[in-house]
Design a protein around this motif. Structure first.
Motif, mmCIF file in Angstrom:
data_model
loop_
_atom_site.group_PDB
_atom_site.id
_atom_site.type_symbol
_atom_site.label_atom_id
_atom_site.label_comp_id
_atom_site.label_asym_id
_atom_site.label_seq_id
_atom_site.Cartn_x
_atom_site.Cartn_y
_atom_site.Cartn_z
ATOM 1 N N ASP A 1 21.823 50.370 48.696
ATOM 2 C CA ASP A 1 20.969 49.489 47.815
ATOM 3 C C ASP A 1 21.553 48.679 46.722
ATOM 4 O OD1 ASP A 1 18.144 49.999 48.785
ATOM 5 O OD2 ASP A 1 18.931 52.051 48.541
ATOM 6 N N LEU A 2 22.685 49.440 46.265
ATOM 7 C CA LEU A 2 23.613 48.662 45.281
ATOM 8 C C LEU A 2 24.823 49.074 45.335
ATOM 9 C CD1 LEU A 2 22.795 47.308 41.971
ATOM 10 C CD2 LEU A 2 24.743 49.199 41.776
ATOM 11 N N ILE A 3 26.065 48.594 45.097
ATOM 12 C CA ILE A 3 27.573 49.029 44.951
ATOM 13 C C ILE A 3 27.814 48.803 43.450
ATOM 14 C CG2 ILE A 3 29.748 48.626 45.834
ATOM 15 C CD1 ILE A 3 28.629 47.217 48.167
ATOM 16 N N LEU A 4 28.390 50.038 42.913
ATOM 17 C CA LEU A 4 29.030 50.055 41.829
ATOM 18 C C LEU A 4 30.565 50.471 41.900
ATOM 19 C CD1 LEU A 4 28.606 49.976 38.568
ATOM 20 C CD2 LEU A 4 27.933 52.443 39.008
ATOM 21 N N SER A 5 31.264 49.391 41.560
ATOM 22 C CA SER A 5 32.943 49.747 41.986
ATOM 23 C C SER A 5 33.379 49.266 40.638
ATOM 24 C CB SER A 5 33.195 48.812 42.946
ATOM 25 O OG SER A 5 34.560 48.773 43.365
ATOM 26 N N GLU A 6 34.575 50.015 40.751
ATOM 27 C CA GLU A 6 35.626 49.734 39.558
ATOM 28 C C GLU A 6 36.362 48.412 40.059
ATOM 29 O OE1 GLU A 6 37.968 50.411 36.329
ATOM 30 O OE2 GLU A 6 36.240 51.694 36.834
ATOM 31 N N LEU A 7 36.915 47.589 39.168
ATOM 32 C CA LEU A 7 37.337 46.209 39.366
ATOM 33 C C LEU A 7 38.963 46.482 39.493
ATOM 34 C CD1 LEU A 7 37.307 43.080 39.372
ATOM 35 C CD2 LEU A 7 38.098 43.108 36.913
ATOM 36 N N ARG A 8 39.515 47.244 39.067
ATOM 37 C CA ARG A 8 40.786 47.215 39.188
ATOM 38 C C ARG A 8 41.194 48.547 39.776
ATOM 39 N NH1 ARG A 8 42.958 42.457 38.452
ATOM 40 N NH2 ARG A 8 42.223 41.431 36.643
ATOM 41 N N MET A 9 41.799 48.545 41.283
ATOM 42 C CA MET A 9 42.075 49.974 41.962
ATOM 43 C C MET A 9 43.211 49.505 42.654
ATOM 44 S SD MET A 9 38.268 50.904 43.512
ATOM 45 C CE MET A 9 37.848 49.207 44.341
ATOM 46 N N PRO A 10 44.058 50.661 43.042
ATOM 47 C CA PRO A 10 45.094 50.600 43.882
ATOM 48 C C PRO A 10 45.056 49.900 45.066
ATOM 49 C CG PRO A 10 44.762 52.727 42.732
ATOM 50 C CD PRO A 10 43.789 52.066 42.409
ATOM 51 N N ARG A 11 46.038 49.258 45.375
ATOM 52 C CA ARG A 11 45.901 48.480 46.818
ATOM 53 C C ARG A 11 44.688 47.430 46.795
ATOM 54 N NH1 ARG A 11 46.951 53.759 48.628
ATOM 55 N NH2 ARG A 11 44.626 54.153 48.567
ATOM 56 N N SER A 12 43.580 47.598 47.033
ATOM 57 C CA SER A 12 42.614 46.671 47.313
ATOM 58 C C SER A 12 41.430 46.949 46.339
ATOM 59 C CB SER A 12 41.860 46.829 48.918
ATOM 60 O OG SER A 12 40.918 45.697 49.034
ATOM 61 N N GLY A 13 41.255 46.036 45.321
ATOM 62 C CA GLY A 13 40.310 46.266 44.300
ATOM 63 C C GLY A 13 38.834 45.901 44.300
ATOM 64 N N GLY A 14 38.254 45.791 43.390
ATOM 65 C CA GLY A 14 36.976 45.360 43.465
ATOM 66 C C GLY A 14 36.676 44.119 43.855
ATOM 67 N N VAL A 15 37.419 43.102 43.408
ATOM 68 C CA VAL A 15 37.230 41.586 44.048
ATOM 69 C C VAL A 15 37.411 41.535 45.452
ATOM 70 C CG1 VAL A 15 38.491 39.349 43.811
ATOM 71 C CG2 VAL A 15 37.921 40.675 41.680
ATOM 72 N N GLU A 16 38.600 42.279 46.210
ATOM 73 C CA GLU A 16 38.609 42.239 47.563
ATOM 74 C C GLU A 16 37.272 42.797 48.318
ATOM 75 O OE1 GLU A 16 40.811 43.210 45.276
ATOM 76 O OE2 GLU A 16 42.028 41.591 45.510
ATOM 77 N N LEU A 17 36.838 43.896 47.588
ATOM 78 C CA LEU A 17 35.558 44.484 47.848
ATOM 79 C C LEU A 17 34.413 43.678 48.152
ATOM 80 C CD1 LEU A 17 33.890 47.074 48.934
ATOM 81 C CD2 LEU A 17 33.608 47.743 46.644
ATOM 82 N N VAL A 18 34.313 42.830 47.073
ATOM 83 C CA VAL A 18 33.090 41.944 46.776
ATOM 84 C C VAL A 18 33.275 40.808 48.109
ATOM 85 C CG1 VAL A 18 32.198 40.112 45.520
ATOM 86 C CG2 VAL A 18 32.804 42.484 44.555
ATOM 87 N N ARG A 19 34.578 40.232 48.104
ATOM 88 C CA ARG A 19 34.670 39.383 49.287
ATOM 89 C C ARG A 19 34.344 39.815 50.566
ATOM 90 N NH1 ARG A 19 39.847 37.547 46.357
ATOM 91 N NH2 ARG A 19 39.154 35.802 45.032
ATOM 92 N N MET A 20 34.823 41.117 51.009
ATOM 93 C CA MET A 20 34.518 41.545 52.302
ATOM 94 C C MET A 20 33.272 41.965 52.562
ATOM 95 S SD MET A 20 37.403 44.373 52.873
ATOM 96 C CE MET A 20 38.965 44.311 51.796
ATOM 97 N N VAL A 21 32.483 42.229 51.493
ATOM 98 C CA VAL A 21 30.816 42.557 51.579
ATOM 99 C C VAL A 21 30.036 41.254 51.799
ATOM 100 C CG1 VAL A 21 28.955 43.458 50.456
ATOM 101 C CG2 VAL A 21 30.927 44.657 50.241
#
Length: 190
Positions: free
Chosen positions: A65-85
């Motif tokens: 129902d909701l994703i709570l993610s760290e923005l800065r992560m090794p390799r692929s970060g939160g911004v990339e996760l947002v784009r993929m979703v």
């Protein structure tokens, strides 16, 4: 990748409805554990992932129902996760919160530009986070219901338009039948 999933009922609910599920993406295992525990204490079911790839796999494995993610992560970060979703037609409407350090204004701007719903600076109060999660899930569910209602209404409008078109065709055919004897009588008189 750690996975916690506790089936609970929604806070204050008398029905046996499953509580919403929050997917937490955090590479730091100890902080992931703290976030998972506190959010579960807030009445939510929790799924966890330590990286973007694990988060995407988890997103396709269970309803989130909701994703709570760290923005800065090794390799692929939160911004990339947002784009993929946001590019995934099935999950693009899933609300996404990103956690960041209070001095990461550029990261917050990138997060919003990529489609994040909220960027939360650390440190934060867990009670406020839980309230924001609840409000966002409620808003998201209302929007989904509205979209479904609109789709059903559109289908009804199309159905009625087809029915009206068929009725018009039958009416025109009956009008032509009524005029035919007059035309035959007029042709015979001439």
């Amino acid at each position: 990748m750690a996975m916690e999933d506790s089936a609970r009922t929604a806070k204050g609910s008398t029905e046996a409805v499953e509580a919403p599920r929050v997917l937490i993406v955090q590479p730091n295992r100890s902080y992931l554990s703290v976030l998972a525990r506190r959010i579960a204490e807030g009445g939510y079911r929790v799924a966890t992932a330590e990286c973007t790839q694990s988060a995407l796999a988890e997103l396709h494995r269970v309803k989130v129902d909701l994703i709570l993610s760290e923005l800065r992560m090794p390799r692929s970060g939160g911004v990339e996760l947002v784009r993929m979703v946001r590019h995934d037609p099935v999950h693009r409407e899933t609300p996404i919160f990103l956690l960041t350090g209070k001095s990461d204004a550029l990261g917050a701007v990138q997060a919003y530009r990529s489609g994040a719903d909220t960027v939360i600076a650390k440190p934060f109060h867990f009670e406020v986070l839980i309230a924001r999660i609840g409000r966002e899930i409620e808003r998201s569910r209302s929007l989904a219901k509205l979209l479904n209602d609109n789709a059903a209404l559109d289908a009804r409008v199309v159905g009625r338009a087809i029915e009206l078109g068929e009725m018009r065709d039958r009416w025109l055919a009956s009008e032509a039948e009524l005029r035919r004897p007059k035309q035959i009588a007029g042709d015979a008189a001439a």
